[in-house]
Design an enzyme around this catalytic site. Structure first.
Site, PDB file in Angstrom:
ATOM      1  CB  SER A   1      65.581  72.578  84.382  1.00  0.00           C
ATOM      2  OG  SER A   1      65.280  73.600  83.473  1.00  0.00           O
TER       3      SER A   1
ATOM      4  CG  HIS B   1      68.641  77.299  84.275  1.00  0.00           C
ATOM      5  ND1 HIS B   1      67.560  77.146  85.104  1.00  0.00           N
ATOM      6  CD2 HIS B   1      68.528  76.327  83.317  1.00  0.00           C
ATOM      7  CE1 HIS B   1      66.811  76.141  84.668  1.00  0.00           C
ATOM      8  NE2 HIS B   1      67.386  75.628  83.588  1.00  0.00           N
TER       9      HIS B   1
ATOM     10  CG  ASP C   1      67.825  79.957  86.985  1.00  0.00           C
ATOM     11  OD1 ASP C   1      67.149  80.235  85.975  1.00  0.00           O
ATOM     12  OD2 ASP C   1      67.970  78.800  87.400  1.00  0.00           O
TER      13      ASP C   1
END
Length: 238
Positions: free
Chosen positions: A86, A214, A184
């Site tokens: 991320s 995600h 995501d």
């Protein structure tokens, strides 16, 4: 780290540039270190909102430069790898670009492993259209993290290559493995980055995981075990 390391993995944690810590994934990283025979160095970078852009990138750049200079003496290897999840994936790419552009360092890091990162902070179509679905991340959550990390910046400013690496010149970067799930909001970011990375001349493995949200590797799922195996194999052989 194992008794003898075949390389050093510079790991940058996720958390929207505002949460998380270097020791938050110790168990997973310890397993990776043992199985891939790597020393793992995780960066404790400063977090927003107290320390907005460019504090986090500055800290990651400093850690990477230290490794380039000292890895041989400290770990008895010059084989360096970089990656994260991320926001950590975003910071990994930013760090590689800073090494190249500010210090003329290319080739020191042999590979990048990038899990579900945001690479366009002005928002890709998938970020905008994801909406309010209650998964680990959604459109509002992403917008909020950008406001914390880059306060006061408008859309055009967030398109600057030093903020959004999707808009940077990606030549001279190492081979990469780029992974994202189909559920995501950052799906487009990985698809677009993989395309641009390859066009710039470096090999890319793109992994699109059906049905994954995600942050899926942070949960005890069957696909997580498979993904962590693939990550280990990539970093062990890169």
């Amino acid at each position: 780290m194992p008794d003898h390391a075949d390389g050093v993995y510079l790991h940058i944690h996720g958390g929207g540039w505002a949460f998380g810590s270097a020791d938050g994934q110790d168990e997973r990283l310890w397993r990776l270190a043992e199985q891939a025979r790597l020393a793992v160095v995780s960066v404790e970078y400063r977090l927003a909102p107290e320390h907005p852009f460019p504090a986090g990138p500055d800290d990651c750049e400093a850690a990477a430069r230290w490794l380039v200079k000292h890895a041989a003496a400290e770990f008895d290897t010059e084989r360096l790898l970089i990656g994260g999840e991320s926001a950590g994936a975003h910071l990994s790419v930013v760090t590689l670009l800073r090494l190249r552009d500010r210090h003329g360092i290319t080739g020191a890091f042999r590979a990048a492993h990038l899990l579900f990162g945001p690479y366009d902070l002005s928002m890709t179509p998938s970020q905008r259209s994801f909406g309010p679905r209650q998964l680990l991340s959604n459109t509002d959550a992403i917008r909020g993290s950008y406001d914390l990390f880059t306060p006061g910046m408008g859309q055009e400013q967030r398109r600057a290559p030093e903020v959004s690496p999707l808009f940077a010149n990606l030549t001279g970067l190492p081979p990469a493995r780029i992974v994202v799930g189909t559920e995501d909001p950052l799906l487009d970011d990985s698809l677009f980055l993989a395309q641009r990375w390859q066009t710039a001349g470096a090999p890319v493995q793109l992994g699109v995981v059906a049905g994954a949200m995600h942050g899926f590797t942070l949960f005890p799922l069957t696909i997580t075990e498979r993904e962590l195996r693939r990550e280990r194999d990539f970093l062990a052989t890169a």
